[in-house]
Design an enzyme around this catalytic site. Structure first.
Site, PDB file in Angstrom:
ATOM      1  N   ASP A 168       0.876  -1.154   0.000  1.00  0.00           N
ATOM      2  CA  ASP A 168       0.000   0.000   0.000  1.00  0.00           C
ATOM      3  C   ASP A 168       0.925   1.217   0.000  1.00  0.00           C
ATOM      4  O   ASP A 168       2.046   1.128   0.479  1.00  0.00           O
ATOM      5  CB  ASP A 168      -0.836  -0.067   1.285  1.00  0.00           C
ATOM      6  CG  ASP A 168      -1.670   1.172   1.484  1.00  0.00           C
ATOM      7  OD1 ASP A 168      -2.422   1.516   0.574  1.00  0.00           O
ATOM      8  OD2 ASP A 168      -1.544   1.785   2.561  1.00  0.00           O
TER       9      ASP A 168
HETATM   10  P1  ADP Z   1      -3.796   4.715  -0.194  1.00  0.00           P
HETATM   11  O1  ADP Z   1      -4.345   3.678  -1.119  1.00  0.00           O
HETATM   12  O2  ADP Z   1      -2.586   5.372  -0.788  1.00  0.00           O
HETATM   13  O3  ADP Z   1      -3.565   4.205   1.178  1.00  0.00           O
HETATM   14  P2  ADP Z   1      -6.451   5.753   0.313  1.00  0.00           P
HETATM   15  O4  ADP Z   1      -7.113   4.608  -0.348  1.00  0.00           O
HETATM   16  O5  ADP Z   1      -6.607   5.874   1.775  1.00  0.00           O
HETATM   17  O6  ADP Z   1      -4.917   5.869  -0.094  1.00  0.00           O
HETATM   18  O7  ADP Z   1      -6.989   7.105  -0.338  1.00  0.00           O
HETATM   19  C1  ADP Z   1      -6.898   7.320  -1.734  1.00  0.00           C
HETATM   20  C2  ADP Z   1      -7.244   8.716  -2.149  1.00  0.00           C
HETATM   21  O8  ADP Z   1      -8.586   9.012  -1.777  1.00  0.00           O
HETATM   22  C3  ADP Z   1      -6.401   9.791  -1.481  1.00  0.00           C
HETATM   23  O9  ADP Z   1      -5.216  10.021  -2.186  1.00  0.00           O
HETATM   24  C4  ADP Z   1      -7.340  10.986  -1.546  1.00  0.00           C
HETATM   25  O10 ADP Z   1      -7.294  11.576  -2.803  1.00  0.00           O
HETATM   26  C5  ADP Z   1      -8.702  10.364  -1.384  1.00  0.00           C
HETATM   27  N1  ADP Z   1      -9.193  10.376   0.007  1.00  0.00           N
HETATM   28  C6  ADP Z   1      -9.456   9.323   0.783  1.00  0.00           C
HETATM   29  N2  ADP Z   1      -9.919   9.696   1.994  1.00  0.00           N
HETATM   30  C7  ADP Z   1      -9.914  11.048   1.986  1.00  0.00           C
HETATM   31  C8  ADP Z   1     -10.280  12.050   2.953  1.00  0.00           C
HETATM   32  N3  ADP Z   1     -10.699  11.747   4.167  1.00  0.00           N
HETATM   33  N4  ADP Z   1     -10.146  13.322   2.572  1.00  0.00           N
HETATM   34  C9  ADP Z   1      -9.728  13.646   1.351  1.00  0.00           C
HETATM   35  N5  ADP Z   1      -9.370  12.756   0.430  1.00  0.00           N
HETATM   36  C10 ADP Z   1      -9.471  11.486   0.717  1.00  0.00           C
HETATM   37 MG    MG Z   2      -3.593   3.336   3.228  1.00  0.00          MG
END
Ligand code: ADP
Ligand code: MG
Length: 625
Positions: free
Chosen positions: A319
Site C-alpha cells: 500500500d
Molecule cells: P492509499 O491507497 O494510498 O492508502 P487511500 O485509499 O486511503 O490511499 O486514499 C486514496 C485517495 O482518496 C487519497 O489520495 C485521496 O485523494 C482520497 N481520500 C481518501 N480519503 C480522503 C479524505 N478523508 N479526505 C480527502 N481525500 C481522501
Molecule cells: Mg492506506
C-alpha cells in the site's frame, strides 16, 4: 533414576560374569538379580511409553511408542535384557528431551512476559509519594510514575515529562523514540533518562504486551504445512516399518538360513531404527523457535503456516500511504477559487475532515488548528473510502477528496486543472473542495517516502521476489513518481479498496504466493485476500494486530526482507533436519540388512539424531536482526 538402576545392573552383570568365568561356572545369561534390575529399569522407563503404545494399538494407529514397545517386548523374549532396558531408558529420555526443547522455545516467548514488572508506582497527586501497586489492581486513568531506566508497566499516555523511550523489546526498533505529553507508551518499553508520569489507558490483562504473548502462544495451534506433512508421513511410515520388520522376522528365516533368533533380533533393531523420533520432534521445535525469535525482533507471526509462507513468496504488493510513505502528510499549498480566501477554504475542508480518521484529514484539521481557524458545524457526513468525504455545512453539500471523484463542478477552469497537474508532477497529493455548483479550490499535501524504502525494495528484489508492486488510491501522476523513485515493477493507482483486492487476486494467479503489506487503514480486505497479510506499525493499532497474519510491531520497512530471510532460514533448518533424520534411518536400515546393527547402536543413533535436530532447531532462537 532409571538409568542408575540400569547402570547398577550392568556393573553387577559384568562383575558376576567376570567372577563366574574366573570360577569357571555360569554362562552367558546374566544372573537373576541383574535381570531384576533391568526389569525395574524397563518398568520405570516404560511407565509413560507402554500405555501410549496400548492406546495406539487399540486404535490401529501405530506410532513410535508402539514400535518401541514391540522392540522391548521382543528383546525381553530373546533374553536380551540389557538391550531391552537400554532401549526403554533412552527412548524415555528422548521423549523428555522433546518436551524440554519445545518447552524451551515456548519459554522464550514467555520471557517476553518478564518485560513488564509486576507492580507500578501509582501517584495520587503531585505532593504524594508514589506507592507500589500490583498491576492487576491498577485501574484505567490511574497516574503512574515511570522513573528513568524503569520498564513501562502498562499501556498509557504521557501526562508529564519528556524522555527517550526504548521500545526495542516489543517493536525491535533500534532507535529510542522521544515521548512527550500526549504520546502513547507501551508496556515492556524501557524509559530513558527522563521522569515520566503516565495515565493508564488499558488494564494489565489487555496491554499490548499481554496481547502479543497471547497471540504468539495461539500461533502454535496453526500448524505449518511441513508439520502436517511430517505427521502424514509418519502415519504411513510407521505401519510400513512394522510390516517390513514382520517380513524380516518371519519370512527371511524361512527363505534363508532358518536362524530365527538372529532375524527376529534384526527385525527388532529395525523397529528401533524405524522410530520417527527425530523426524517428529524436529519440525515443531524449529517452528516454535522461529516464531519466538521473530517476536523478539518485533515481528509477530500468527502461526506456523505464516512462518513458512514468506519463504515461498513470489510477489509483494505494498500500500502506498502509511506503508511506503510515512503516512503523515502535511498541507503545503492552499489555492482558493471562486472568490473565497485561503482560510475560508481551509475552514470548509477542515470542518468536514474533522469527521474522518484518514491521514489526509488529520493533516488538514491540524493545519486549520495551527491557524486558529474555528471549525463549522457539519452534518450528514459520508466517508467514501479511497475517494474522499462529503458533508453538509449550512445548506451546502460539500465534497472533499480526489479531484476526479469530487465531480466536474468548475472543471472547465483551465487554470486550476493546469495547477493540479503541476502539483501532481511535483509529487503532491491534491485534494479538491467543491459543492454541486462551485469549485472552492484545492489543497496540496506532501507525504514523504520512508527513508529506508529504496533500500528495502532493493533487498526484496535481491531475494528473487518476482514482482513488487504498489497499490494506491492516490492519483496516477503522484503514484508513478513514487513508483519510479522506488524502482517498483508496477504501480496501480486510483484504486478503491475493492480494486486493491482484485489486483491482489490477479497477482496471485499470475505469480503464486502474494503478500499484501498495509497499515490497516482500509486495506484489510486486500490483506485478507492475499496469501499473507502483513500489517505495519501494528503497535498503535489494535485491529491491525488482530486481523493481519503477520504484524510488524514497528513501522520499519526493512523487517520485510528480514522476515523473508528468517522464513527461508527456518525452512532450510527444517529441511536439514528432515533429511538428516531420514538419512540416519537409511544408513541403519542397510546395516540391519547386512546384520551389522545392534539394538544398542540403533537407539543411540536415534537419541543422537534427536539431540542434533533439536539443537539445530533451537539455533533459530539466537537469530538477531
Ligand atoms: P492509499 O491507497 O494510498 O492508502 P487511500 O485509499 O486511503 O490511499 O486514499 C486514496 C485517495 O482518496 C487519497 O489520495 C485521496 O485523494 C482520497 N481520500 C481518501 N480519503 C480522503 C479524505 N478523508 N479526505 C480527502 N481525500 C481522501
Ligand atoms: Mg492506506
Amino acid at each position: 533414576m532409571a538409568s542408575l538402576i540400569i547402570l547398577i545392573g550392568f556393573v553387577l552383570h559384568a562383575v558376576l560374569k567376570g567372577a563366574g568365568s574366573a570360577l569357571g561356572v555360569g554362562g552367558d545369561n546374566p544372573p537373576l538379580i541383574t535381570i531384576c534390575l533391568y526389569v525395574l529399569a524397563i518398568i520405570s522407563g516404560g511407565w509413560y511409553i507402554f500405555p501410549r503404545a496400548l492406546y495406539a494399538a487399540r486404535n490401529f494407529r501405530p506410532d513410535m511408542n508402539l514400535l518401541m514397545t514391540i522392540a522391548v517386548a521382543g528383546a525381553m523374549m530373546l533374553g536380551e535384557w540389557f538391550e531391552a532396558a537400554a532401549v526403554t531408558i533412552l527412548f524415555a529420555l528422548a521423549l523428555m528431551l522433546e518436551s524440554w526443547s519445545v518447552g524451551r522455545a515456548r519459554r522464550a516467548i514467555k520471557s517476553l512476559m518478564n518485560l513488564s514488572p509486576s507492580t507500578a508506582r501509582v501517584v495520587k497527586d503531585e505532593s504524594e509519594t508514589p506507592v507500589d501497586v500490583p498491576l492487576e489492581e491498577i485501574e484505567i486513568d490511574a497516574l503512574v510514575q515511570v522513573r528513568p531506566g524503569d520498564r513501562v508497566p502498562l499501556d498509557g499516555i504521557v501526562e508529564k515529562g519528556t524522555s527517550f523511550v526504548d521500545q526495542a523489546p516489543i517493536t525491535g526498533e533500534s532507535v529510542p523514540v522521544v515521548k512527550t505529553p500526549g504520546d502513547e507508551l507501551y508496556s515492556g518499553a524501557i524509559n530513558g533518562d527522563g521522569l515520566l508520569i503516565m495515565r493508564v489507558t488499558k488494564p494489565a490483562s489487555d496491554s499490548t504486551l499481554t496481547r502479543i504473548i497471547r497471540l504468539v502462544e495461539e500461533a502454535q495451534s496453526k500448524r505449518a504445512h511441513v508439520e502436517q506433512w511430517v505427521e502424514r508421513f509418519a502415519r504411513y511410515y510407521t505401519p510400513a516399518m512394522l510390516g517390513i520388520a514382520a517380513l524380516i522376522a518371519f519370512v527371511i528365516p524361512v527363505l534363508s538360513d532358518g536362524d530365527w533368533q538372529r532375524w527376529i533380533y534384526n527385525a527388532l533393531v529395525l523397529l528401533v531404527i524405524g522410530c520417527p523420533c527425530a523426524l517428529v520432534i524436529s519440525t515443531p521445535v524449529s517452528i516454535v523457535a522461529g516464531i519466538a525469535s521473530a517476536a523478539k525482533n518485533g515481528v509477530l507471526i500468527k502461526g506456523g503456516v505464516f512462518l513458512e509462507a514468506p519463504s515461498k513468496l513470489k510477489a509483494i504488493a505494498f500500500d502506498k500511504t502509511g506503508t511506503l510513505t510515512y503516512g503523515k502528510p502535511s498541507v503545503q499549498e492552499i489555492i482558493p477559487q471562486n472568490g473565497i480566501s485561503s482560510s475560508e477554504l481551509l475552514q470548509l475542508a477542515a470542518s468536514i475532515e474533522n469527521n474522518s480518521t484518514h491521514p489526509i484529514a488529520d493533516a488538514i484539521v491540524k493545519k486549520a488548528q495551527n491557524e486558529n481557524i474555528e471549525l463549522l458545524e457539519c452534518s450528514e457526513v459520508i466517508v467514501h473510502p479511497g475517494r474522499g468525504i462529503t458533508g453538509t455545512i449550512g445548506n451546502r453539500r460539500i465534497k472533499v477528496g480526489n479531484p476526479d471523484y469530487t465531480g466536474d463542478a468548475g472543471a472547465t477552469d483551465e487554470k486550476i486543472s493546469q495547477q493540479i497537474t503541476n502539483f501532481l508532477t511535483e509529487g503532491f497529493t491534491v485534494i479538491a473542495v467543491k459543492d454541486e455548483q462551485h469549485y472552492y479550490g484545492v489543497i496540496a499535501l506532501r507525504d514523504e517516502v520512508r527513508k529506508e524504502a529504496v533500500s528495502t525494495i532493493r533487498k526484496i528484489k535481491s531475494l528473487a521476489i518476482k514482482s513488487v508492486v504498489m497499490l494506491t488510491g492516490d492519483q496516477k501522476i503522484a503514484a508513478e513518481l513514487v513508483g519510479n523513485e522506488l524502482q517498483l515493477d508496477r504501480v496501480h493507482s486510483e484504486l478503491l479498496p475493492e480494486d486493491k483486492l482484485n489486483v491482489v487476486a490477479e497477482l496471485h494467479s499470475r505469480f503464486g504466493n502474494v503478500a499484501m503489506v498495509g497499515d490497516g487503514v482500509n486495506d484489510a480486505p486486500a490483506m485478507a485476500k492475499s496469501s499473507i497479510g502483513i500489517a505495519m506499525g501494528a503497535i498503535g493499532t489494535d485491529t491491525a494486530i488482530e486481523t493481519a497474519d503477520i504484524a510488524l510491531m514497528s513501522d520499519e520497512l526493512d523487517r520485510i526482507p528480514w522476515l523473508i530471510s528468517h522464513s527461508r532460514r527456518t525452512m532450510s533448518i527444517i529441511k536439514q533436519n528432515v533429511y538428516f533424520a531420514l538419512g540416519i534411518k537409511l544408513v541403519f536400515i542397510m546395516l540391519v540388512l547386512f546384520g551389522k546393527a545392534t539394538l544398542w547402536m540403533a537407539i543411540t543413533a536415534d537419541m543422537g539424531a534427536s539431540l542434533l535436530v533439536i539443537m539445530n532447531g533451537l539455533r533459530l532462537l539466537k537469530v538477531k536482526k
